[in-house]
Write a protein that holds these residues in place. Structure first.
Motif, mmCIF file in Angstrom:
data_model
loop_
_atom_site.group_PDB
_atom_site.id
_atom_site.type_symbol
_atom_site.label_atom_id
_atom_site.label_comp_id
_atom_site.label_asym_id
_atom_site.label_seq_id
_atom_site.Cartn_x
_atom_site.Cartn_y
_atom_site.Cartn_z
ATOM 1 N N LEU A 412 -1.490 -14.247 2.265
ATOM 2 C CA LEU A 412 -2.741 -13.241 2.568
ATOM 3 C C LEU A 412 -2.650 -12.654 0.935
ATOM 4 O O LEU A 412 -2.138 -11.536 0.849
ATOM 5 C CB LEU A 412 -2.213 -12.252 3.461
ATOM 6 C CG LEU A 412 -2.364 -12.740 4.901
ATOM 7 C CD1 LEU A 412 -1.824 -11.826 5.887
ATOM 8 C CD2 LEU A 412 -3.883 -13.336 5.459
ATOM 9 N N GLU A 413 -3.488 -13.370 0.051
ATOM 10 C CA GLU A 413 -3.443 -13.093 -1.141
ATOM 11 C C GLU A 413 -4.182 -11.583 -1.426
ATOM 12 O O GLU A 413 -3.875 -10.779 -2.199
ATOM 13 C CB GLU A 413 -4.111 -14.025 -2.103
ATOM 14 C CG GLU A 413 -4.360 -13.755 -3.688
ATOM 15 C CD GLU A 413 -2.938 -13.561 -4.275
ATOM 16 O OE1 GLU A 413 -2.045 -14.153 -4.049
ATOM 17 O OE2 GLU A 413 -3.195 -12.993 -5.482
ATOM 18 N N ALA A 414 -5.253 -11.259 -0.867
ATOM 19 C CA ALA A 414 -6.097 -10.314 -0.959
ATOM 20 C C ALA A 414 -5.318 -8.762 -0.440
ATOM 21 O O ALA A 414 -5.432 -7.798 -0.820
ATOM 22 C CB ALA A 414 -7.317 -10.241 0.039
ATOM 23 N N HIS A 415 -4.328 -9.100 0.393
ATOM 24 C CA HIS A 415 -3.359 -7.995 0.803
ATOM 25 C C HIS A 415 -2.617 -7.602 -0.478
ATOM 26 O O HIS A 415 -2.405 -6.662 -0.904
ATOM 27 C CB HIS A 415 -2.410 -8.290 1.878
ATOM 28 C CG HIS A 415 -2.969 -8.484 3.112
ATOM 29 N ND1 HIS A 415 -3.985 -9.189 3.836
ATOM 30 C CD2 HIS A 415 -2.586 -7.635 4.326
ATOM 31 C CE1 HIS A 415 -4.470 -8.871 4.716
ATOM 32 N NE2 HIS A 415 -3.631 -7.844 5.511
ATOM 33 N N ARG A 417 -3.235 -8.308 -3.685
ATOM 34 C CA ARG A 417 -4.277 -7.754 -4.605
ATOM 35 C C ARG A 417 -4.307 -6.261 -4.142
ATOM 36 O O ARG A 417 -4.796 -5.558 -5.452
ATOM 37 C CB ARG A 417 -5.508 -8.317 -4.812
ATOM 38 C CG ARG A 417 -5.075 -9.933 -5.327
ATOM 39 C CD ARG A 417 -6.345 -10.629 -5.699
ATOM 40 N NE ARG A 417 -6.141 -12.027 -6.159
ATOM 41 C CZ ARG A 417 -6.994 -12.804 -6.504
ATOM 42 N NH1 ARG A 417 -8.270 -12.519 -6.341
ATOM 43 N NH2 ARG A 417 -6.515 -14.046 -6.517
ATOM 44 N N ALA A 418 -4.496 -5.803 -2.874
ATOM 45 C CA ALA A 418 -4.905 -4.382 -2.699
ATOM 46 C C ALA A 418 -3.668 -3.433 -3.457
ATOM 47 O O ALA A 418 -3.859 -2.546 -3.706
ATOM 48 C CB ALA A 418 -4.958 -4.176 -1.277
#
Lengths: 430, 430
Positions: A412-415, A417-418
């Protein structure tokens, strides 16, 4: 009443799913009320309850509630009020408060407690309309702080148009002022989906027939529901110190509910077993509901002989009764070994009706062995919790890399990045 | 990402009941496992997971768990342990104790708290096997005092025989030592009914595909289940004080979960709305799961303009999001107005992944609008309460007539007699 070895006894538990035809009927009623609202509610009320109404007549008026008070004897109202006060007082003790754990690094985490906004209480018509159940369902919701509690009950009682005045009085005493004359699956549908007249609720509680039970099962998810009640059960754990006449009376008070009710005595004493057998037969003779109680005792009742105390307790825990009476020499000494029971009645003066009506604890209890994992109706059932999470900059800078490691592993890369975008902004990452 | 008026937006909520064919499949699997036990479990494992086992191979061995530790990098294990410690600490604060109200007249009423005896945790195979979810499901049960926690997970991962070592490590770190390689509806059936190898449980928790979800719905009543999870949701309440890049990153962290996930911004600021729209488009470009996130944002995402703060809060309460972020100037001032939300993330450093992985509160949250009536997974979900009722002779003599009045009105004469027989014996009635 049969006497048998405890180890040889099992209760046949089945979850009730209804017949395919009953399921189709309920689905159709739900779909139609959802699509047509009041019009479908009124049509089904005419079809099933034989009462023709228009939408403006669905709501019970203040005048009807006042008129009901004139039809109920003062002695009943006084007893009901004393019961209500006890129930309120017991449930007040269950209330919990929002808490926050405030840490020096600026982290604040906690649980926010909030009452549900709107709850619907189903009250069946006919003989199963119990004023005591109105109190038991409504008061925990009220104590929880639910601002809107609404009652629905069929427009006719035992084939006669009108609502039992005792039910109206019990509802008013429990603080309910919004009541509708609608029953069956159509009432459940109206509460779940809402109509022009009946605003939708967040949770539906209260017992009903198979159609009501199936409808509640279907709408679960759209709204919350309480558990689906099975037949009532009592298990008495007793030794030679107990009065066989008390035991017999208590077993029969369960057996008179319906033919499916189970009344079980577990004891290590053959003398007591024989004496209770005799007493049950004797007391049964003069009961108004003898036919029901007799069938229940014959088919579902049993006197179970255990080899020792340990087996007696294990049998009770295995059967996980809705009501458990401890009629033994030193009953509080047994309490710590009880694992599964809805309500535990301790000692010779705590006969089950004390709890059914008056002492304060709820009489809506887990049946059908579900005391293994569920609880009496209580204030928590009308409260929801929200988690609160506050991280300070300091806390995020400290924990950010760990959070990114865990998120990236799960793909879960977007996690990740957040978190990263904040670490970069604060100069902790390039 | 579309921008629209808050008043015009609604989420389409549907409860998932599966197709008739899926339901029949699940019913058949449940019936067969119930009737045949291990034999059916092994047959379905070969059929669905393409792994041929005998019963003695179902249980994961201590050696396999040790071998898994060798395959997982130390950095991951350390982050996992720090997360587990936070989760444990937060859930410890939720524990409650048995209480008794002991009155001068001899009345004792209270609530007895007991952990469930045995709980089953379902962990899906493939990409949805999240170590973090193993911690989030298992630790509250462990903190509650559940003595037996058992994990089931498919015998193959992504078509390859074997269980993801990260899952084995997470389970071991959470204190689970009983694990079986079985998945799907057959695993739910084995947990609910028991087989020779797998003893039955009292409750089943954990996410799964549609067959697992349907199976859990069916066995509810035989055992308890957690809620059926819907797609994940985030709602960000923000004003001009918020950083549009943070908001975009947080919205996307939700959107990457799956195409059905909803990411919603509610704001009164048109400037912010436009800036977030631009940022979402920009950040989306470089995401590994871009295709999923893009579809989610397009179909389920929205930037909602509210006329004022009151409408913004009302919109959030109406949508009852699983995750709510308060990215506003003075976020704790908003907390009191939040009615419905699974977890509330307060302030700019509390990005959702902080709660998903690390801070301590549970990430298993009410979805699909059910935050109106349900709560994050918590210690209460693994505890059952029994009511305790002790009446003294004095209390029964005082209240007996009231109890008889209420029972007789309900036509339950045997209930009245269970009281009367005691009053007569004590000379209070003739």
């Amino acid at each position: 009443m049969r006497i048998m070895k405890a180890s040889e006894f099992g209760l046949n538990r089945e979850v009730e799913y209804g017949t395919p035809e009953q399921n189709r009927t309920v689905e159709r009623i739900l779909d139609n009320v959802r699509a047509e609202g009041d019009a479908a509610v009124l049509r089904y009320t005419e079809q099933f309850d034989k009462v023709k109404l228009n939408a403006s007549q669905l709501r019970v008026t203040e005048e009807e509630i006042q008129a009901a008070y004139d039809r109920v004897e003062p002695k009943f109202i006084e007893a009901l009020r004393r019961a209500a006060a006890n129930i309120r007082s017991f449930h007040e003790k269950q209330k919990r408060s929002t808490w926050m754990d405030v840490q020096p690094d600026g982290t604040i985490i906690g649980q926010l407690f909030r009452p549900l906004r709107r709850v619907g209480l189903y009250v069946p018509g006919g003989k199963a309309a119990y004023p005591s159940s109105v109190l038991m369902n409504a008061i925990p919701a009220q104590v929880a702080g639910v601002p809107e509690i609404v009652m629905v009950t069929p427009a006719s009682t035992g084939g006669k148009e009108g609502i039992d005045p005792y039910i109206l009085v019990a509802a008013a005493e429990a603080g309910i002022h919004e009541m509708y004359r609608v029953g069956g699956a159509q009432a459940v549908a109206a509460l779940a989906y809402g109509t022009d007249t009946i605003a939708p609720v967040d949770k539906i509680v209260g017992p009903g027939n198979i159609y009501v039970a199936l409808a509640k099962r279907y709408v679960y998810g759209v709204v919350d529901i309480d558990s689906i009640a099975g037949p009532s059960e009592i298990l008495v754990l007793a030794d030679d110190s107990a009065d066989p006449a008390y035991i017999a009376a208590d077993l029969l008070s369960q057996a008179e509910h319906d033919e499916m009710a189970s009344s079980i005595l577990v004891t290590t004493s053959k003398t007591l077993a024989a004496a209770v057998q005799t007493e049950v037969a004797r007391q049964l003779e003069t009961l108004p509901r003898k036919a029901i109680a007799e069938q229940s005792i014959r088919e579902r009742g049993a006197i179970l002989l255990a080899d020792n105390e340990a087996e007696a307790v294990a049998t009770s825990n295995r059967l996980a009764p809705e009501h458990l009476e401890l009629l033994v020499y030193e009953p509080f000494g047994w309490l710590g070994r009880i694992e599964n029971a809805g309500a535990i009645f301790v000692g010779p003066y705590s006969t089950e009706p004390v709890g059914d009506y008056f002492a304060g604890p709820n009489h809506i209890l887990p049946t059908n062995g579900t005391a293994r994992f569920s609880s009496p109706l209580n204030v928590d059932d009308f409260v929801k919790k929200s988690s609160v999470i506050h991280y300070s900059k300091e806390a995020l800078l400290r924990d950010g890399e760990d959070i990114m490691t865990l998120a990236k592993h799960e793909g879960l890369e977007a996690h990740a990045r957040a978190v990263e975008i904040r670490l970069v902004k604060e100069g902790k990452r390039p």
